[in-house]
Design an enzyme around this catalytic site. Structure first.
Site, PDB file in Angstrom:
ATOM      1  CE1 TYR A 183      71.932  -8.095  -5.418  1.00  0.00           C
ATOM      2  CE2 TYR A 183      74.058  -9.149  -5.072  1.00  0.00           C
ATOM      3  CZ  TYR A 183      73.200  -8.078  -4.865  1.00  0.00           C
ATOM      4  OH  TYR A 183      73.618  -7.003  -4.123  1.00  0.00           O
ATOM      5  CB  SER A 274      85.663   1.708   2.337  1.00  0.00           C
ATOM      6  OG  SER A 274      84.669   2.683   2.097  1.00  0.00           O
ATOM      7  CB  THR A 479      72.473  -6.123   0.888  1.00  0.00           C
ATOM      8  OG1 THR A 479      73.252  -7.159   1.515  1.00  0.00           O
ATOM      9  CG2 THR A 479      72.074  -6.549  -0.520  1.00  0.00           C
TER      10      THR A 479
END
Length: 523
Positions: A183, A274, A479
């Site tokens: 990041y 998920s 993202t």
């Protein structure tokens, strides 16, 4: 690729929708040959947005977009027509919207005195700067499965930078050092403007209405089969010349068991894992139920396939500790402008220009964001909607004497008004819907490189993974871009498409960006 070849996509999230679009646009596959099998009644996966003014609106997540980075996402949406602006693409309408409503937060952090915290300085000591530089330059193999706390001293987690960075991206101190490093590089451009969120871009409405629905509509127009209420329970497979080959798909569709034959030349894509699995909603009078993967089965198929196949990854690295991957969000529907009026006056930002407002001294570490209104396409002009979340739902509130995880929507509004020093009358018309997400930051969990499979495993002939849990060197999970890039990689490799995938823009290699980040670090 034969025109008779078919493609089956397990899961209807943005990754599968994008993969279908790439197969049609760049692989010339007929849309009628593509089927997307989704267990839920709607497509979109974690990019959801639902509700109405009577029952209240609900968003599980709030997602940051940027036109300076999301290369694959915008490569896709430059091809997808807008639903609300005829003659324009989703990309074009998004750019125009952000030129009109520019992000510049004037109340990024708020302290317990209800005072805006000055954030021109990141609050670093020299030790903080040295440690952060060491982490950002460390080799990923050296970082391994280490945690952020293994590299940064306790004082770092009290800096203004940490409060702004973690609430923007949802990191926790115990998360993966590798992911934080990625990041820092991928979003180095945002480092120098993190206090204003000037690099954040927004869609006109929530991302379900603005991204999923236009893409879904385009796919349907191409003939793609969108099969809802269809849970895939298993895959038949064989080994042929040392290659893994899927031969059948077991599913429960609208209550009926069936097996779909996967023939030679057909392809299968699986959304493995998920982040919103086992999510649950509460209400103004009830807290969300505490569910786990055992209640929903969203991880089951990946776990089954990965047994004895290390090249398919290690789901246990991500879904084994809910206490380290859970947080809670809430969506508030208002039928009176009092709260928005008070927030405009307090923050100095019109809705849609301010980004997150974080209460840094909150026990829950709560943040809220007031998007441009309307935030839903079916939202009346006299209704307002805002979203918020908290990173520590297991902690007792400052104004409500119980953990957020046990709070009703009424309790959450009381806690919020306590931090803002707003009268409860400002939310008298409110409907607050809490949402518990036990695996929402599971992709940030400490992991080895081998814990995530490649989009197309090396020994796979007709099978690929698309999700936040695949390995894409240099890119960042949590993202929209990661899912879309994974889809593009998987489709291009399996279909042999001779078109360059948009590379990750190396902002971290720009001398100007490095210089601006350095100046910011020493303020």
């Amino acid at each position: 690729m034969s025109t008779k070849s078919k493609a089956y996509l397990v899961g209807g999230g943005i990754g599968s929708l994008a993969a279908a679009a790439f197969m049609i646009r760049d692989g010339n596959m007929p849309g009628g040959n593509i089927s997307i099998l989704e267990a839920a009644p709607i497509m979109g996966g974690s990019l959801d947005g639902a509700g109405n003014p009577a029952d209240g609106y609900s968003l599980r997540g709030g997602r940051m977009l940027t036109t300076d980075n999301y290369e694959c996402t915008w490569d896709l949406f430059k091809s997808i027509p807008s639903l609300g602006n005829p003659g324009k693409t989703v990309f074009e309408e998004t750019v125009e919207f952000n030129q009109k409503y520019k992000a510049h937060s004037m109340a990024r952090l708020v302290d317990r005195r209800r005072a805006k915290v000055p954030v021109t300085s990141m609050g670093f000591s020299m030790q903080d700067r040295i440690e952060l530089l060491k982490l950002s330059n460390a080799d990923e193999d050296a970082l391994g499965a280490s945690r952020i706390t293994d590299w940064l001293s306790p004082a770092f987690f009290e800096t203004e930078f940490w409060y702004m960075w973690v609430t923007t991206f949802a990191f926790q101190p115990w998360h993966s050092a590798v992911e934080l490093k990625r990041y820092l590089h991928r979003f180095m451009l945002e480092f120098s403007r993190i206090e204003t969120l000037g690099g954040v871009k927004r869609t006109i409405y929530n991302q379900y209405d603005s991204l999923v629905l236009p893409l879904q509509g385009w796919l349907e127009a191409q003939g793609v089969r969108l099969v809802r209420d269809c849970t895939v329970t298993d895959l038949d497979h064989k080994s042929e010349d040392g290659k893994f080959v899927v031969t059948g798909i077991h599913c429960l569709c609208q209550g009926n068991s069936e097996v779909i034959a996967v023939n030679d030349g057909d392809l299968v894509f699986l959304q493995n894992g998920s982040m919103t699995d086992a999510s649950s909603l509460g209400s103004m009078t009830s807290a969300p139920a505490k569910l786990t993967k055992a209640d929903s089965g969203g991880w089951t198929l990946w776990e089954k396939l990965a047994q004895g196949r290390p090249q398919f990854g290690n789901p246990a690295a991500f879904n084994s500790c809910i206490a380290q991957s859970c947080w809670e969000s809430f969506t508030v529907t208002l039928k009176h402008p009092a709260f928005f009026d008070e927030m405009n006056q307090f923050s100095g930002n019109e809705p849609g220009t301010g980004g997150l407002v974080t209460f840094k001294d909150s026990n829950w570490l709560m943040s809220i964001v007031l998007a441009h209104q309307p935030h839903f396409t079916n939202q009346p002009v006299d209704v307002q909607v805002f979203w918020g979340y908290a990173l520590f739902p297991d902690r007792v509130g400052d104004f409500v004497p119980k953990p957020m995880a046990e709070c009703t929507g009424t309790d959450i509004l009381q806690e919020l008004c306590g931090h803002l020093r707003f009268d409860l009358e400002t939310v008298a018309s409110a409907n607050c819907i809490p949402c518990r997400m036990p695996y929402i930051t599971s992709m940030f969990m400490p992991r080895m490189r081998s814990d995530r499979p490649l989009p197309v495993p090396r020994d796979s002939r007709n099978f690929a993974f698309i999700s936040q849990f695949v390995e894409i060197p240099g890119d960042v999970v949590f993202t929209v871009e990661y899912s879309v890039r994974a889809a593009q990689i998987a489709v291009y490799e399996l279909l042999g498409i001779d078109r360059a995938i948009p590379p990750i823009t190396p902002h971290d290699k720009s001398l100007r960006t490095q210089f601006e980040a350095l100046i910011k670090a020493f303020k």
